[in-house]
Scaffold this active site. Structure first.
Site, PDB file in Angstrom:
ATOM      1  N   THR A   1       0.864  -1.213   0.053  1.00  0.00           N
ATOM      2  CA  THR A   1       0.043  -0.160  -0.023  1.00  0.00           C
ATOM      3  C   THR A   1       0.939   1.247  -0.073  1.00  0.00           C
ATOM      4  O   THR A   1       0.239   2.176  -0.382  1.00  0.00           O
ATOM      5  CB  THR A   1      -1.087  -0.065   1.384  1.00  0.00           C
ATOM      6  OG1 THR A   1      -0.052  -0.129   2.474  1.00  0.00           O
ATOM      7  CG2 THR A   1      -1.927  -1.256   1.295  1.00  0.00           C
TER       8      THR A   1
ATOM      9  N   SER B   1       8.654   5.781   5.402  1.00  0.00           N
ATOM     10  CA  SER B   1       7.657   6.512   6.318  1.00  0.00           C
ATOM     11  C   SER B   1       8.126   6.381   7.596  1.00  0.00           C
ATOM     12  O   SER B   1       9.216   7.086   7.891  1.00  0.00           O
ATOM     13  CB  SER B   1       6.266   5.734   6.233  1.00  0.00           C
ATOM     14  OG  SER B   1       5.400   6.504   6.989  1.00  0.00           O
ATOM     15  N   HIS B   2       7.353   5.877   8.742  1.00  0.00           N
ATOM     16  CA  HIS B   2       7.870   5.876  10.032  1.00  0.00           C
ATOM     17  C   HIS B   2       8.766   4.502  10.402  1.00  0.00           C
ATOM     18  O   HIS B   2       9.053   4.527  11.772  1.00  0.00           O
ATOM     19  CB  HIS B   2       6.470   5.659  10.822  1.00  0.00           C
ATOM     20  CG  HIS B   2       5.572   4.419  10.362  1.00  0.00           C
ATOM     21  ND1 HIS B   2       5.205   4.269   9.102  1.00  0.00           N
ATOM     22  CD2 HIS B   2       5.306   3.233  11.015  1.00  0.00           C
ATOM     23  CE1 HIS B   2       4.432   3.200   8.963  1.00  0.00           C
ATOM     24  NE2 HIS B   2       4.948   2.608  10.133  1.00  0.00           N
TER      25      HIS B   2
ATOM     26  N   ASP C   1       6.493  12.156  11.426  1.00  0.00           N
ATOM     27  CA  ASP C   1       7.208  10.972  11.111  1.00  0.00           C
ATOM     28  C   ASP C   1       7.971  11.023  10.295  1.00  0.00           C
ATOM     29  O   ASP C   1       8.635  12.303   9.931  1.00  0.00           O
ATOM     30  CB  ASP C   1       5.984   9.632  10.874  1.00  0.00           C
ATOM     31  CG  ASP C   1       5.559   9.963   9.481  1.00  0.00           C
ATOM     32  OD1 ASP C   1       5.340  11.126   8.827  1.00  0.00           O
ATOM     33  OD2 ASP C   1       5.273   8.957   8.887  1.00  0.00           O
TER      34      ASP C   1
ATOM     35  N   ASP D   1       8.421  10.535   7.014  1.00  0.00           N
ATOM     36  CA  ASP D   1       8.366  11.388   5.579  1.00  0.00           C
ATOM     37  C   ASP D   1       7.405  12.266   5.634  1.00  0.00           C
ATOM     38  O   ASP D   1       6.813  13.043   4.788  1.00  0.00           O
ATOM     39  CB  ASP D   1       7.820  10.542   4.402  1.00  0.00           C
ATOM     40  CG  ASP D   1       6.579   9.811   5.018  1.00  0.00           C
ATOM     41  OD1 ASP D   1       6.066   9.621   5.919  1.00  0.00           O
ATOM     42  OD2 ASP D   1       6.034   9.271   3.664  1.00  0.00           O
TER      43      ASP D   1
ATOM     44  N   ASP E   1       3.965  12.623   6.891  1.00  0.00           N
ATOM     45  CA  ASP E   1       2.487  12.227   6.472  1.00  0.00           C
ATOM     46  C   ASP E   1       1.712  11.869   7.661  1.00  0.00           C
ATOM     47  O   ASP E   1       0.339  11.782   7.618  1.00  0.00           O
ATOM     48  CB  ASP E   1       2.322  11.235   5.202  1.00  0.00           C
ATOM     49  CG  ASP E   1       2.883   9.768   5.672  1.00  0.00           C
ATOM     50  OD1 ASP E   1       3.356   9.361   6.856  1.00  0.00           O
ATOM     51  OD2 ASP E   1       2.628   8.925   4.838  1.00  0.00           O
ATOM     52  N   ARG E   2       2.387  11.711   8.883  1.00  0.00           N
ATOM     53  CA  ARG E   2       1.712  11.112   9.950  1.00  0.00           C
ATOM     54  C   ARG E   2       1.963  12.042  11.233  1.00  0.00           C
ATOM     55  O   ARG E   2       2.598  13.241  11.140  1.00  0.00           O
ATOM     56  CB  ARG E   2       2.143   9.898  10.824  1.00  0.00           C
ATOM     57  CG  ARG E   2       1.890   8.770   9.706  1.00  0.00           C
ATOM     58  CD  ARG E   2       2.299   7.399  10.261  1.00  0.00           C
ATOM     59  NE  ARG E   2       2.299   6.556   9.026  1.00  0.00           N
ATOM     60  CZ  ARG E   2       1.801   5.095   9.420  1.00  0.00           C
ATOM     61  NH1 ARG E   2       1.492   4.778  10.385  1.00  0.00           N
ATOM     62  NH2 ARG E   2       1.759   4.168   8.289  1.00  0.00           N
TER      63      ARG E   2
ATOM     64  N   LYS F   1      -1.853  11.680   3.177  1.00  0.00           N
ATOM     65  CA  LYS F   1      -2.073  12.132   4.833  1.00  0.00           C
ATOM     66  C   LYS F   1      -1.147  13.038   4.654  1.00  0.00           C
ATOM     67  O   LYS F   1       0.118  13.157   4.288  1.00  0.00           O
ATOM     68  CB  LYS F   1      -2.015  11.124   5.633  1.00  0.00           C
ATOM     69  CG  LYS F   1      -0.865   9.776   5.529  1.00  0.00           C
ATOM     70  CD  LYS F   1      -1.134   8.846   6.366  1.00  0.00           C
ATOM     71  CE  LYS F   1      -0.259   7.771   6.176  1.00  0.00           C
ATOM     72  NZ  LYS F   1      -0.536   6.695   5.260  1.00  0.00           N
TER      73      LYS F   1
ATOM     74  N   ARG G   1      -2.038  -6.455  13.784  1.00  0.00           N
ATOM     75  CA  ARG G   1      -2.581  -5.356  14.505  1.00  0.00           C
ATOM     76  C   ARG G   1      -4.028  -5.913  14.907  1.00  0.00           C
ATOM     77  O   ARG G   1      -4.817  -6.257  14.264  1.00  0.00           O
ATOM     78  CB  ARG G   1      -2.664  -4.331  13.560  1.00  0.00           C
ATOM     79  CG  ARG G   1      -1.435  -3.744  12.783  1.00  0.00           C
ATOM     80  CD  ARG G   1      -1.181  -2.240  12.461  1.00  0.00           C
ATOM     81  NE  ARG G   1      -0.293  -1.861  11.669  1.00  0.00           N
ATOM     82  CZ  ARG G   1       0.779  -1.467  12.131  1.00  0.00           C
ATOM     83  NH1 ARG G   1       1.225  -1.579  13.362  1.00  0.00           N
ATOM     84  NH2 ARG G   1       1.771  -1.153  11.164  1.00  0.00           N
TER      85      ARG G   1
END
Length: 538
Positions: free
Chosen positions: A18, A113-114, A274, A276, A278-279, A373, A493
């Site tokens: 994703t 990302s994170h 984060d 990149d 986006d969070r 986001k 999760r």
């Protein structure tokens, strides 16, 4: 212009998830590995000839080297112009904005990302399409299929270019434009939010950029344009290893910020972003705001910001995100959409004008201003709301609960589970679904259970097997899902939610204990994984 063709052979496992292709740095450093994936993108996407391509990343280890090679390969692929953030830096939302602003045919976003960065950690490449959002499944599947048959990659011959000097240079017959990575994004934020009201409110802020990409953006916007005190932005310089931090803005990895915000000298507002950009993490003085609650509160109050004064067209949330936003949508009389995890599903709704604000429980919120986001956007909308309301974060949250009730919520992550064990757990769980309704687990009675499937209202496409939902009477639930954002093993999760219309002051852990117990009874997490507790609780 000399184009050299390099023979290669396929690598297994180059299937983008994703959020693109994510692997360890040492995997990407294998001969031809990054080149194979980039060439597969260029072989599959249409409209390259004479088009523009945006390239940038979060500054993590290997960022610059891959950008240099991607530039030479883009020139060989027929692009007319490549737009690169200075220093190879572009936050993911800034890249989305730049793709849209410049009418580019797409972009390469270099980020994991994170996930942690450094020579022994993670790297990633994601392709975004012309709307600025992540490539849809049809495109990512075509890219993957190409990676299984690729036999060559192509690049123009030439040296590396200076990524740190704004301006234009030529690589082969293609123009490479190095741009300020912050300016266009900051200008967009000034259009959406009332900077004058925020400046006049006298708020104090602590923002942790986690030595990641958001630092330059937060410094320019918060300290320079909004006038917050120097030092408001902590860990503001992007570093290849994020300074040894794990750049995930949750209560484990941003513990220092949390402790500060719970202490006697806390500022009015605390936030983090984060790797990149986006969070986001939102914490008021003495009050942590869950991402699900933040989405609902932002949607309920968005009209206070100039960019949303005309109201919202709809609110969208990912399926694992709490139903708090649905209650806001119902009160506003607008549609609420429940989608699979992955921003591309929101992108379809945003492009169709069916939604304005979207969010995921994994600390991602955004709106129709871009197709990703956007962590700093969420921070600025919170600041705009605080400035107009003249209330504390805690007061705003409590007022929201009093109006809508409270969705007590937590996510338990079991990281690095052997893939076979995780798959066995989910398979057994799916086999139980038909028999669960009516069963009692402690004080909970199962009202329904399913494997979530989504029919996209914009194009009729169907996404199945998106996570197992067990719905209890009264609006509580537990969701089980395997995450695709890691680089090894599987992350299980477990999402826990309990709705209380009037009991809004309980302890979250205590309020969710019966849901935790039911989740164990239903799924057998300990039996399947050997884990007695989650690695991360958010």
């Amino acid at each position: 212009m000399t184009v050299t063709t390099h023979p290669t052979t396929p690598y297994d496992g180059q299937k983008p998830g994703t959020s693109g292709l994510r692997k360890k740095v040492k995997v990407f450093q294998q001969p031809n590995y990054a080149e194979n994936f980039i060439q597969s993108v260029f072989d599959v996407v249409e409209g390259k000839e004479g088009a523009s391509l945006v390239i940038g990343g979060d500054g993590r280890f290997l960022n610059r080297e891959v950008i240099q090679q991607a530039i030479r390969m883009a020139a060989a692929a027929g692009y007319a112009r490549v737009i690169v953030g200075r220093g190879g830096i572009l936050s993911t939302p800034a890249a989305s904005n730049l793709i849209r602003l410049r009418g580019a045919s797409g972009g390469l976003v270099l980020s994991a990302s994170h996930n942690p960065g450094g020579p022994d950690e993670d790297f990633g490449i994601k392709y975004n399409i012309a709307n600025g959002g992540p490539a849809p499944e049809g495109v990512t599947e075509a890219i993957y299929q190409r990676t299984t048959t690729i036999g060559r990659w192509q690049a123009v011959d030439g040296p590396d270019i200076d990524l740190d000097q704004d301006g234009e240079v030529r690589v082969g017959g293609m123009v490479v434009e190095i741009v300020d990575p912050v300016a266009d994004y900051a200008a967009l934020m000034e259009q959406l939010f009332d900077f004058a009201a925020i400046r006049a409110a006298g708020l104090t802020v602590a923002f942790d950029a986690m030595s990641a990409v958001t630092g330059p953006y937060a410094t320019e916007i918060l300290e320079r344009r909004l006038g917050f005190a120097p030092g408001t932005v902590r860990n503001g310089k992007p570093l290849p290893d994020f300074g040894g931090h794990h750049p995930d803005p949750n209560l484990v990895h941003a513990r220092e910020l949390y402790d500060h915000m719970m202490g006697p000298n806390a500022p009015d507002f605390g936030a983090a972003s984060d790797g990149d950009g986006d969070r986001n993490l939102i914490i008021g003085r003495g009050r942590f705001v869950t991402p699900s609650d933040s989405l609902a509160i932002l949607a309920a109050n968005a009209h206070l910001a100039p960019g949303y004064a005309g109201g919202l067209k709809g609110i969208a949330r990912s399926m694992p995100t709490s139903a708090a936003a649905d209650r806001v949508a119902a009160k506003l009389g607008i549609p609420a959409f429940e989608t699979p995890t992955g921003w591309k599903f929101f992108g379809n709704l945003l492009d169709a004008g069916m939604a304005t604000i979207c969010g995921e429980e994994s600390a991602g919120t955004g709106s129709d201003h871009v197709r990703e986001k956007d962590g700093l956007w969420a921070v600025l909308l919170w600041l705009n709301i605080l400035a107009v309301c003249g209330q504390s974060v805690d007061a705003i949250v409590r007022e929201h609960y009093a109006t809508y009730g409270r969705n007590y919520y937590a996510r338990h992550d079991y990281e690095g589970v052997e893939t076979e064990r995780a798959d066995a757990l989910m398979a057994e769980l799916r086999g139980k679904l038909a028999d669960l309704p009516g069963q009692r687990f402690g004080d909970l009675v199962v009202e329904g259970a399913d494997d979530f499937a989504y029919t996209d209202p914009t194009d009729g496409s169907v996404s199945r097997n998106q996570g197992v939902r067990v719905l209890f009477e009264g609006g509580s639930r537990v969701v089980f899902r395997l995450s695709g954002t890691g680089t090894s093993g599987a992350t299980l999760r477990v999402y826990l939610e309990r709705y209380e219309p009037s009991d809004i002051d309980g302890d979250t852990t205590a309020m969710l204990q019966s849901i935790v117990d039911a989740a164990e009874d239903i799924a057998g997490i300990k039996r399947h994984t050997g884990r007695t507790q989650p690695d991360v609780v958010t």
